[in-house]
Write a protein that holds these residues in place. Sequence first.
Motif, PDB file in Angstrom:
ATOM      1  N   LEU A  60       7.868  -5.720   1.824  1.00 39.07           N
ATOM      2  CA  LEU A  60       7.475  -7.002   1.244  1.00 39.07           C
ATOM      3  C   LEU A  60       6.133  -7.458   1.800  1.00 39.07           C
ATOM      4  O   LEU A  60       5.248  -7.879   1.048  1.00 39.07           O
ATOM      5  CB  LEU A  60       8.548  -8.054   1.528  1.00 39.07           C
ATOM      6  CG  LEU A  60       8.224  -9.496   1.077  1.00 39.07           C
ATOM      7  CD1 LEU A  60       8.045  -9.565  -0.437  1.00 39.07           C
ATOM      8  CD2 LEU A  60       9.302 -10.465   1.535  1.00 39.07           C
ATOM      9  N   TYR A  61       5.961  -7.356   3.122  1.00 42.86           N
ATOM     10  CA  TYR A  61       4.691  -7.755   3.745  1.00 42.86           C
ATOM     11  C   TYR A  61       3.529  -6.896   3.221  1.00 42.86           C
ATOM     12  O   TYR A  61       2.421  -7.403   2.990  1.00 42.86           O
ATOM     13  CB  TYR A  61       4.774  -7.626   5.259  1.00 42.86           C
ATOM     14  CG  TYR A  61       5.579  -8.707   5.949  1.00 42.86           C
ATOM     15  CD1 TYR A  61       5.904  -9.894   5.291  1.00 42.86           C
ATOM     16  CD2 TYR A  61       6.027  -8.544   7.261  1.00 42.86           C
ATOM     17  CE1 TYR A  61       6.648 -10.882   5.923  1.00 42.86           C
ATOM     18  CE2 TYR A  61       6.773  -9.538   7.899  1.00 42.86           C
ATOM     19  CZ  TYR A  61       7.074 -10.699   7.229  1.00 42.86           C
ATOM     20  OH  TYR A  61       7.795 -11.677   7.856  1.00 42.86           O
ATOM     21  N   ASN A  62       3.792  -5.612   3.048  1.00 38.12           N
ATOM     22  CA  ASN A  62       2.752  -4.709   2.544  1.00 38.12           C
ATOM     23  C   ASN A  62       2.329  -5.097   1.125  1.00 38.12           C
ATOM     24  O   ASN A  62       1.150  -5.037   0.778  1.00 38.12           O
ATOM     25  CB  ASN A  62       3.257  -3.272   2.572  1.00 38.12           C
ATOM     26  CG  ASN A  62       2.163  -2.264   2.264  1.00 38.12           C
ATOM     27  OD1 ASN A  62       1.111  -2.273   2.876  1.00 38.12           O
ATOM     28  ND2 ASN A  62       2.414  -1.400   1.300  1.00 38.12           N
ATOM     29  N   GLU A  63       3.294  -5.508   0.313  1.00 38.42           N
ATOM     30  CA  GLU A  63       2.984  -5.954  -1.052  1.00 38.42           C
ATOM     31  C   GLU A  63       2.232  -7.286  -1.030  1.00 38.42           C
ATOM     32  O   GLU A  63       1.298  -7.504  -1.811  1.00 38.42           O
ATOM     33  CB  GLU A  63       4.277  -6.083  -1.858  1.00 38.42           C
ATOM     34  CG  GLU A  63       4.925  -4.742  -2.189  1.00 38.42           C
ATOM     35  CD  GLU A  63       6.327  -4.886  -2.762  1.00 38.42           C
ATOM     36  OE1 GLU A  63       6.805  -6.040  -2.877  1.00 38.42           O
ATOM     37  OE2 GLU A  63       6.938  -3.855  -3.096  1.00 38.42           O
ATOM     38  N   GLN A  64       2.634  -8.185  -0.136  1.00 36.79           N
ATOM     39  CA  GLN A  64       1.950  -9.477  -0.024  1.00 36.79           C
ATOM     40  C   GLN A  64       0.495  -9.298   0.413  1.00 36.79           C
ATOM     41  O   GLN A  64      -0.373 -10.083   0.032  1.00 36.79           O
ATOM     42  CB  GLN A  64       2.682 -10.377   0.974  1.00 36.79           C
ATOM     43  CG  GLN A  64       4.013 -10.907   0.461  1.00 36.79           C
ATOM     44  CD  GLN A  64       4.731 -11.771   1.485  1.00 36.79           C
ATOM     45  OE1 GLN A  64       4.510 -11.638   2.694  1.00 36.79           O
ATOM     46  NE2 GLN A  64       5.592 -12.654   1.014  1.00 36.79           N
ATOM     47  N   ALA A  65       0.236  -8.252   1.188  1.00 32.75           N
ATOM     48  CA  ALA A  65      -1.128  -7.983   1.662  1.00 32.75           C
ATOM     49  C   ALA A  65      -2.093  -7.748   0.505  1.00 32.75           C
ATOM     50  O   ALA A  65      -3.303  -7.978   0.634  1.00 32.75           O
ATOM     51  CB  ALA A  65      -1.124  -6.783   2.601  1.00 32.75           C
ATOM     52  N   SER A  91      -7.733 -16.348   4.658  1.00 34.36           N
ATOM     53  CA  SER A  91      -7.118 -15.220   5.367  1.00 34.36           C
ATOM     54  C   SER A  91      -5.590 -15.260   5.346  1.00 34.36           C
ATOM     55  O   SER A  91      -4.939 -14.653   6.190  1.00 34.36           O
ATOM     56  CB  SER A  91      -7.606 -15.211   6.817  1.00 34.36           C
ATOM     57  OG  SER A  91      -7.281 -16.442   7.452  1.00 34.36           O
ATOM     58  N   GLU A  92      -5.009 -15.968   4.391  1.00 35.70           N
ATOM     59  CA  GLU A  92      -3.563 -16.155   4.358  1.00 35.70           C
ATOM     60  C   GLU A  92      -2.782 -14.836   4.411  1.00 35.70           C
ATOM     61  O   GLU A  92      -1.797 -14.726   5.133  1.00 35.70           O
ATOM     62  CB  GLU A  92      -3.158 -16.945   3.113  1.00 35.70           C
ATOM     63  CG  GLU A  92      -1.663 -17.229   3.035  1.00 35.70           C
ATOM     64  CD  GLU A  92      -1.263 -17.992   1.783  1.00 35.70           C
ATOM     65  OE1 GLU A  92      -0.058 -18.220   1.619  1.00 35.70           O
ATOM     66  OE2 GLU A  92      -2.149 -18.350   0.977  1.00 35.70           O
ATOM     67  N   TYR A  93      -3.216 -13.848   3.662  1.00 36.29           N
ATOM     68  CA  TYR A  93      -2.468 -12.586   3.590  1.00 36.29           C
ATOM     69  C   TYR A  93      -3.168 -11.441   4.330  1.00 36.29           C
ATOM     70  O   TYR A  93      -2.724 -10.300   4.243  1.00 36.29           O
ATOM     71  CB  TYR A  93      -2.270 -12.176   2.131  1.00 36.29           C
ATOM     72  CG  TYR A  93      -1.452 -13.175   1.336  1.00 36.29           C
ATOM     73  CD1 TYR A  93      -0.064 -13.222   1.446  1.00 36.29           C
ATOM     74  CD2 TYR A  93      -2.065 -14.087   0.475  1.00 36.29           C
ATOM     75  CE1 TYR A  93       0.693 -14.132   0.723  1.00 36.29           C
ATOM     76  CE2 TYR A  93      -1.329 -15.007  -0.258  1.00 36.29           C
ATOM     77  CZ  TYR A  93       0.058 -15.025  -0.127  1.00 36.29           C
ATOM     78  OH  TYR A  93       0.804 -15.933  -0.840  1.00 36.29           O
ATOM     79  N   GLN A  94      -4.227 -11.751   5.046  1.00 37.29           N
ATOM     80  CA  GLN A  94      -5.046 -10.695   5.641  1.00 37.29           C
ATOM     81  C   GLN A  94      -4.264  -9.784   6.596  1.00 37.29           C
ATOM     82  O   GLN A  94      -4.463  -8.569   6.602  1.00 37.29           O
ATOM     83  CB  GLN A  94      -6.239 -11.298   6.395  1.00 37.29           C
ATOM     84  CG  GLN A  94      -7.131 -10.236   7.037  1.00 37.29           C
ATOM     85  CD  GLN A  94      -8.372 -10.816   7.679  1.00 37.29           C
ATOM     86  OE1 GLN A  94      -8.593 -12.033   7.621  1.00 37.29           O
ATOM     87  NE2 GLN A  94      -9.184  -9.980   8.291  1.00 37.29           N
ATOM     88  N   TRP A  95      -3.371 -10.361   7.399  1.00 34.89           N
ATOM     89  CA  TRP A  95      -2.717  -9.589   8.453  1.00 34.89           C
ATOM     90  C   TRP A  95      -1.307  -9.133   8.085  1.00 34.89           C
ATOM     91  O   TRP A  95      -0.577  -8.612   8.925  1.00 34.89           O
ATOM     92  CB  TRP A  95      -2.708 -10.410   9.743  1.00 34.89           C
ATOM     93  CG  TRP A  95      -4.094 -10.759  10.164  1.00 34.89           C
ATOM     94  CD1 TRP A  95      -4.741 -11.948   9.964  1.00 34.89           C
ATOM     95  CD2 TRP A  95      -5.037  -9.898  10.807  1.00 34.89           C
ATOM     96  NE1 TRP A  95      -6.018 -11.886  10.439  1.00 34.89           N
ATOM     97  CE2 TRP A  95      -6.232 -10.642  10.966  1.00 34.89           C
ATOM     98  CE3 TRP A  95      -4.995  -8.583  11.266  1.00 34.89           C
ATOM     99  CZ2 TRP A  95      -7.363 -10.105  11.565  1.00 34.89           C
ATOM    100  CZ3 TRP A  95      -6.120  -8.037  11.856  1.00 34.89           C
ATOM    101  CH2 TRP A  95      -7.282  -8.801  12.000  1.00 34.89           C
ATOM    102  N   LYS A  96      -0.908  -9.321   6.829  1.00 36.06           N
ATOM    103  CA  LYS A  96       0.438  -8.943   6.416  1.00 36.06           C
ATOM    104  C   LYS A  96       0.676  -7.433   6.534  1.00 36.06           C
ATOM    105  O   LYS A  96       1.765  -6.980   6.895  1.00 36.06           O
ATOM    106  CB  LYS A  96       0.704  -9.396   4.978  1.00 36.06           C
ATOM    107  CG  LYS A  96       0.908 -10.892   4.835  1.00 36.06           C
ATOM    108  CD  LYS A  96       2.168 -11.341   5.548  1.00 36.06           C
ATOM    109  CE  LYS A  96       2.408 -12.823   5.397  1.00 36.06           C
ATOM    110  NZ  LYS A  96       3.601 -13.280   6.134  1.00 36.06           N
ATOM    111  N   ARG A  97      -0.336  -6.656   6.227  1.00 39.59           N
ATOM    112  CA  ARG A  97      -0.182  -5.202   6.301  1.00 39.59           C
ATOM    113  C   ARG A  97      -0.023  -4.750   7.757  1.00 39.59           C
ATOM    114  O   ARG A  97       0.728  -3.822   8.055  1.00 39.59           O
ATOM    115  CB  ARG A  97      -1.377  -4.530   5.622  1.00 39.59           C
ATOM    116  CG  ARG A  97      -1.186  -3.054   5.364  1.00 39.59           C
ATOM    117  CD  ARG A  97      -2.067  -2.572   4.229  1.00 39.59           C
ATOM    118  NE  ARG A  97      -1.481  -2.896   2.933  1.00 39.59           N
ATOM    119  CZ  ARG A  97      -2.171  -3.387   1.900  1.00 39.59           C
ATOM    120  NH1 ARG A  97      -3.462  -3.618   2.013  1.00 39.59           N
ATOM    121  NH2 ARG A  97      -1.562  -3.644   0.765  1.00 39.59           N
ATOM    122  N   LYS A  98      -0.734  -5.424   8.651  1.00 37.03           N
ATOM    123  CA  LYS A  98      -0.587  -5.094  10.072  1.00 37.03           C
ATOM    124  C   LYS A  98       0.811  -5.482  10.565  1.00 37.03           C
ATOM    125  O   LYS A  98       1.411  -4.767  11.371  1.00 37.03           O
ATOM    126  CB  LYS A  98      -1.651  -5.808  10.894  1.00 37.03           C
ATOM    127  CG  LYS A  98      -1.668  -5.361  12.352  1.00 37.03           C
ATOM    128  CD  LYS A  98      -2.907  -5.816  13.080  1.00 37.03           C
ATOM    129  CE  LYS A  98      -2.934  -5.199  14.478  1.00 37.03           C
ATOM    130  NZ  LYS A  98      -4.163  -5.548  15.218  1.00 37.03           N
TER     131      LYS A  98
END
Length: 204
Positions: A33-38, A47-54
């Motif tokens: 889910l975080y990867n998709e939100q990224a 930068s709301e979704y910038q670090w979701k993939r990390k």
Amino acid sequence: EVDSMYLQTLKMLKANYKDNEVVTEIDYKIALLYNEQANKFKPLEGSEYQWKRKEAFEICKTVITDYPKSSGAEKCKSLQSEILNPSLQITTEKIVPIHKPARLLVTYKNTDHLYFTAFIISKGQERKFNEIYEESKRIEFIQKLKAVKTWNTQLKNESDYQQHINEVLLPELGAHSYMIFASTDESISEENTYGYTFVQVSDI
């Protein structure tokens, strides 16, 4: 608020099964889910979704460490591989002036250094190259072109596993048609991530 409700449900499940190997499947779903939100990250809009993939990567790292033989860990390894996969694309104006510096637009992910080569290429060769679809044969074709200039440049790597855009210098070139080749390594190989573009250097 579908994402929010889904994430809340996953976290509740995780709390209920925190001491069971099945938690790896739940963690994988959260990471996914975080990867998709990224993908919603837009540098010019915050930068709301910038670090979701990390965040996704770190969740996978924990799963693999805690339950290395679980099915969730295997899925997390696959997701980590996808997250770490570099990408590269370069573009420039179709025509730039003779012996004057110009700019290249570089779209990249997971790299902080690029190696460039300018090859002389005729329009006929360009057409022939565009008809080649096999990766190894494309590389063979490029290796036979005449290289006239090489340079390299440092890129800003935020370590957020996101795609970024930057402008880099295209050095002065004489009147001709060129392929501008960029790679994450000095060698020209299909093993490396690479990108290319074509440009005509002319004052006409």
